[in-house]
Design a protein around this motif. Structure first.
Motif, mmCIF file in Angstrom:
data_model
loop_
_atom_site.group_PDB
_atom_site.id
_atom_site.type_symbol
_atom_site.label_atom_id
_atom_site.label_comp_id
_atom_site.label_asym_id
_atom_site.label_seq_id
_atom_site.Cartn_x
_atom_site.Cartn_y
_atom_site.Cartn_z
ATOM 1 N N ARG A 131 -9.217 6.094 5.456
ATOM 2 C CA ARG A 131 -8.464 6.766 4.388
ATOM 3 C C ARG A 131 -6.969 6.467 4.507
ATOM 4 N NH1 ARG A 131 -7.941 12.645 5.462
ATOM 5 N NH2 ARG A 131 -6.161 11.827 6.597
ATOM 6 N N GLU A 153 -5.881 2.835 3.658
ATOM 7 C CA GLU A 153 -5.790 2.579 2.222
ATOM 8 C C GLU A 153 -4.411 2.950 1.685
ATOM 9 O OE1 GLU A 153 -9.076 4.807 0.650
ATOM 10 O OE2 GLU A 153 -10.540 3.292 1.267
ATOM 11 N N LYS A 166 0.836 -1.207 0.000
ATOM 12 C CA LYS A 166 0.000 0.000 0.000
ATOM 13 C C LYS A 166 0.866 1.251 0.000
ATOM 14 C CE LYS A 166 -4.013 -1.939 2.373
ATOM 15 N NZ LYS A 166 -4.803 -1.924 3.609
#
Length: 178
Positions: A127, A130, A7
């Motif tokens: 948020r 992610e 990520k």
């Protein structure tokens, strides 16, 4: 599910690379238009793809611990007596405050504000997750660092008092409890 390292890699390179670690065509064209040779572009893409694959492998074999904190973990002791984890008022607290003469509308406003705080915490957590960032862990580390700083300043103040420093130069009142 993507691991923390991947990520972060994707977040760092999202302008140039796809989520699978391959160079985007637009990025290749842009590099070419700036005068990079195809060999240099391929080498760059290859080196970053190797790093992508390495991080992906590490995410599978040695995942980064991900402690989960909720907004409730950051409530003060008093707030934990007043509110449920979702930010709604506990019925027994509401009843006791109504018996003391606190208005229903004020209690509703308190609840509305706390629910907003919880919702905002949850949105930021999602948020950041992610992007491979553990918001709750960062907040907990920040709070711990702040409290350590306070204790360090308090200890220094005790030394300053023993050295007869001027009370007005101290960071706290000398009677400040721990």
């Amino acid at each position: 599910m993507l691991g923390t390292r991947i990520k972060r890699w994707i977040n760092m390179h999202r302008k140039e690379f796809n989520a699978d670690g391959t160079l985007k065509d637009e990025a290749r064209q842009q590099m070419s238009s700036r005068g990079m040779s195809n060999e240099a572009i391929d080498d760059y893409a290859y080196r970053l793809k190797i790093k992508y694959d390495k991080w992906k492998h590490l995410d599978k074999t040695d995942p980064i611990p991900w402690p989960v904190y909720t907004a409730y973990d950051f409530f003060s002791a008093e707030e934990k007596q007043q509110f449920k984890p979702d930010g709604s008022l506990k019925p027994e607290y509401r009843e006791s405050q109504l018996a003391l003469g606190i208005s229903e509308s004020w209690l509703d406003e308190m609840e509305r504000r706390k629910k907003l705080d919880v919702d905002n915490y949850n949105k930021v957590s999602v948020r950041d997750a992610e992007q491979g960032i553990n918001f709750g862990e960062q907040e907990m580390n920040r709070l711990c660092a702040s409290s350590q700083t306070y204790m360090e300043r308090r200890k220094q103040m005790e030394i300053d008092l023993q050295n007869f420093e001027e009370p007005s130069s101290l960071p706290f009142d000398k009677n400040t409890p721990y």
